[in-house]
Motif scaffolding. Structure first.
Motif, short mmCIF file in Angstrom:
data_model
loop_
_atom_site.label_atom_id
_atom_site.label_comp_id
_atom_site.label_asym_id
_atom_site.label_seq_id
_atom_site.Cartn_x
_atom_site.Cartn_y
_atom_site.Cartn_z
N VAL A 23 0.85 -1.19 0.00
CA VAL A 23 0.00 0.00 0.00
C VAL A 23 0.88 1.24 0.00
O VAL A 23 1.90 1.29 0.70
CB VAL A 23 -0.92 0.02 1.23
N SER A 24 0.49 2.26 -0.78
CA SER A 24 1.15 3.55 -0.73
C SER A 24 0.49 4.39 0.36
O SER A 24 -0.70 4.73 0.25
CB SER A 24 1.05 4.26 -2.09
N HIS A 25 1.23 4.73 1.37
CA HIS A 25 0.70 5.45 2.52
C HIS A 25 1.03 6.94 2.37
O HIS A 25 2.09 7.40 2.82
CB HIS A 25 1.27 4.90 3.82
N LEU A 26 0.16 7.67 1.72
CA LEU A 26 0.39 9.08 1.42
C LEU A 26 -0.47 10.00 2.28
O LEU A 26 -0.74 11.13 1.91
CB LEU A 26 0.12 9.35 -0.07
N ASN A 27 -0.87 9.50 3.45
CA ASN A 27 -1.75 10.27 4.33
C ASN A 27 -1.25 10.21 5.76
O ASN A 27 -2.01 9.89 6.69
CB ASN A 27 -3.19 9.75 4.23
N HIS A 28 0.00 10.50 5.96
CA HIS A 28 0.57 10.47 7.30
C HIS A 28 -0.16 11.42 8.25
O HIS A 28 -0.23 11.17 9.46
CB HIS A 28 2.05 10.85 7.24
N GLU A 354 -3.45 5.18 0.18
CA GLU A 354 -4.14 5.90 1.23
C GLU A 354 -3.87 7.40 1.09
O GLU A 354 -2.74 7.85 1.16
CB GLU A 354 -3.68 5.43 2.61
N VAL A 355 -4.94 8.16 0.85
CA VAL A 355 -4.86 9.60 0.76
C VAL A 355 -6.00 10.18 1.59
O VAL A 355 -6.88 9.46 2.06
CB VAL A 355 -4.97 10.11 -0.70
N ALA A 356 -6.00 11.48 1.77
CA ALA A 356 -7.12 12.16 2.41
C ALA A 356 -7.91 12.89 1.32
O ALA A 356 -7.32 13.52 0.45
CB ALA A 356 -6.63 13.16 3.45
N ARG A 363 -16.05 22.30 -2.89
CA ARG A 363 -15.25 21.56 -3.86
C ARG A 363 -14.53 20.41 -3.16
O ARG A 363 -14.30 20.44 -1.95
CB ARG A 363 -14.22 22.49 -4.52
N GLY A 364 -14.17 19.38 -3.94
CA GLY A 364 -13.39 18.28 -3.40
C GLY A 364 -11.91 18.53 -3.58
O GLY A 364 -11.46 19.07 -4.59
N TRP A 365 -11.14 18.13 -2.57
CA TRP A 365 -9.68 18.32 -2.57
C TRP A 365 -9.02 17.02 -2.14
O TRP A 365 -9.48 16.33 -1.23
CB TRP A 365 -9.27 19.43 -1.61
N LEU A 366 -7.93 16.69 -2.77
CA LEU A 366 -7.11 15.55 -2.36
C LEU A 366 -5.89 16.08 -1.62
O LEU A 366 -5.16 16.90 -2.16
CB LEU A 366 -6.70 14.71 -3.57
N ARG A 367 -5.71 15.60 -0.39
CA ARG A 367 -4.56 16.03 0.41
C ARG A 367 -3.49 14.96 0.40
O ARG A 367 -3.75 13.79 0.70
CB ARG A 367 -4.98 16.32 1.85
N LEU A 368 -2.29 15.37 0.05
CA LEU A 368 -1.13 14.49 0.06
C LEU A 368 -0.22 14.85 1.22
O LEU A 368 -0.15 16.02 1.63
CB LEU A 368 -0.33 14.64 -1.24
N CYS A 369 0.48 13.87 1.73
CA CYS A 369 1.51 14.10 2.74
C CYS A 369 2.83 13.52 2.24
O CYS A 369 2.85 12.63 1.39
CB CYS A 369 1.13 13.44 4.06
N GLY A 370 3.91 14.01 2.79
CA GLY A 370 5.24 13.47 2.52
C GLY A 370 5.87 13.02 3.81
O GLY A 370 5.82 13.74 4.81
N GLN A 371 6.45 11.82 3.82
CA GLN A 371 7.09 11.30 5.02
C GLN A 371 8.31 10.50 4.59
O GLN A 371 8.46 10.14 3.42
CB GLN A 371 6.12 10.46 5.84
#
Length: 393
Positions: A23-28, A354-356, A363-371
């Protein structure tokens, strides 16, 4: 405009975590990820607790919590005597709200960037006390100066009993100039609660330099602590008025012990939290912040390109070191909380990422995180797989 280059990975950082590699965990930013070493530190504490529960809870536990709190508060630049350990930022907000003594027609002022659960907590306390809540709209593209002026104009001295603002917003990944906001509110005699859920571990700002009446922050997100670890920092003139949500045996000790001691709560997450900060320092705090900010900036750009969003339309968080960014989704997608949750689940199920997904301002927004456990190819894969998924809605 060229795409920014991703940073070099921090050697060995990915191996510090037990995350599912499929899984790509992009929602830390939602729940964090606890390093293996910190998991083991907490498990040792649990083993100690279960070996002799009576001894664990009755012989020195309050002192151990106090020692841990002092360590964590010092690391955050906060006064240890004005800091209480709590389960999460939302709990800290609830403690403050029920300690204020709100009365009918008092007002709690918030912005439209606030966290949903915090808004619910404010609404409940206002309903219970007869107070009212008011939300001021802050444009996403507002400059810091414009943002401060919007809030200045919204304050009602004598009626606004509390201003609640985010240091780094969850929905929009926007950095607020909280020290300037506190200064303006103080000119008008309005107390300020700063929701800094994402600050510990990500932002270098010392808590005491902000000057807020109340400040709450989670260490289980960017501070690598076990989940359920947060702090509530209270200015000296409020401490005697702070009451816990549940009364227990340290009630007569005063703040902060009366807030921290909650009988048979599992305190092992708090006691293991310094191991999280140790992990962060071992990797290099500045190195981690720079890596995470550069990586998520790269991810935002490649995903924006894939969705046809011009670089100028990609929100900039407004400061270095921000490890969260948002990308606008096509019009009509994820415009409600339920639709956003459904899309997030679909992305997780169909493309193992996994994203937020946030619904904000219609409006809809996709939130990315970097870890440190993320890599550039995870964002690249998302940029390839997401557009076809959105087209199938």
């Amino acid at each position: 405009m060229s795409v920014p280059q991703p940073p070099e990975p921090i050697p060995g950082a990915r191996l510090l975590f037990s995350l599912d590699p499929a899984v790509s965990h992009l929602n830390h930013g939602s729940f964090g990820a606890v390093p293996i070493g910190v998991q083991r530190a907490q498990q040792r504490l649990r083993d100690e607790m279960e070996a002799n529960p009576l001894r664990f809870f009755t012989q020195g536990l309050v002192d151990r919590i106090t020692h841990t709190r002092r360590h964590l508060a010092t690391a955050l630049g906060a006064d240890p005597d004005g800091t209480a350990l709590v389960a999460n930022a939302t709990t800290g907000v609830a403690v403050v709200l029920q300690s204020l003594g709100l009365r009918p027609d008092d007002e709690v002022l918030t912005t439209d960037h606030g966290y949903g659960a915090v808004d619910l907590s404010i609404r409940r306390e206002c309903h219970r006390t007869g107070a009212v809540t008011r939300t001021v709209r802050v444009p996403l593209a507002a400059t810091d100066e414009e943002l401060v002026e919007v809030i200045r104009a919204a304050l009602r001295p004598g009626r606004t009993r509390l201003l609640v603002v985010d240091q780094l917003t969850s929905a929009t990944a926007r950095l607020f100039p909280v020290a300037a906001i506190v200064g303006v509110a103080r000119e008008h005699g309005v107390p300020v609660l700063v929701d800094a859920a994402h600050a510990p571990g990500m932002l270098p700002t010392p808590v005491d330099s902000i000057g807020a009446d109340f400040w709450v922050g989670n260490l289980h997100k960017w501070g690598y602590a076990p989940r359920g670890t947060a702090v509530l920092v209270v200015a000296p003139w409020w401490r005697e008025r702070i009451e816990p949500l549940v009364v227990s045996w340290e009630q007569d000790t005063g703040f902060p012990q009366r807030v921290e001691w909650q009988a048979t709560q599992d305190y092992t997450a708090w006691l293991a939290a310094p191991a999280g900060l140790f992990t962060l320092r071992s990797l290099g705090v500045d190195r981690v912040r720079a890596h995470n900010a550069a990586l998520v900036a790269y991810g935002q750009r490649v995903l924006g390109d894939a969705l046809g969003v011009a670089p100028a339309d990609l929100p900039d968080p407004g400061g270095p070191g921000i490890a969260m960014r948002i990308v606008p989704l096509p019009p009509g997608l994820a415009t409600t909380i339920d639709a956003a949750r459904a899309l997030r689940a679909r992305v997780a199920e169909r493309i193992a990422t996994e994203v937020a997904i946030m619904a904000w301002d219609g409006r809809g927004w996709l939130r990315l995180c970097g870890q440190v456990y993320n890599s550039a190819d995870e964002y690249e894969r998302l940029s390839v797989r997401l557009p076809p998924l959105l087209a199938l809605r």
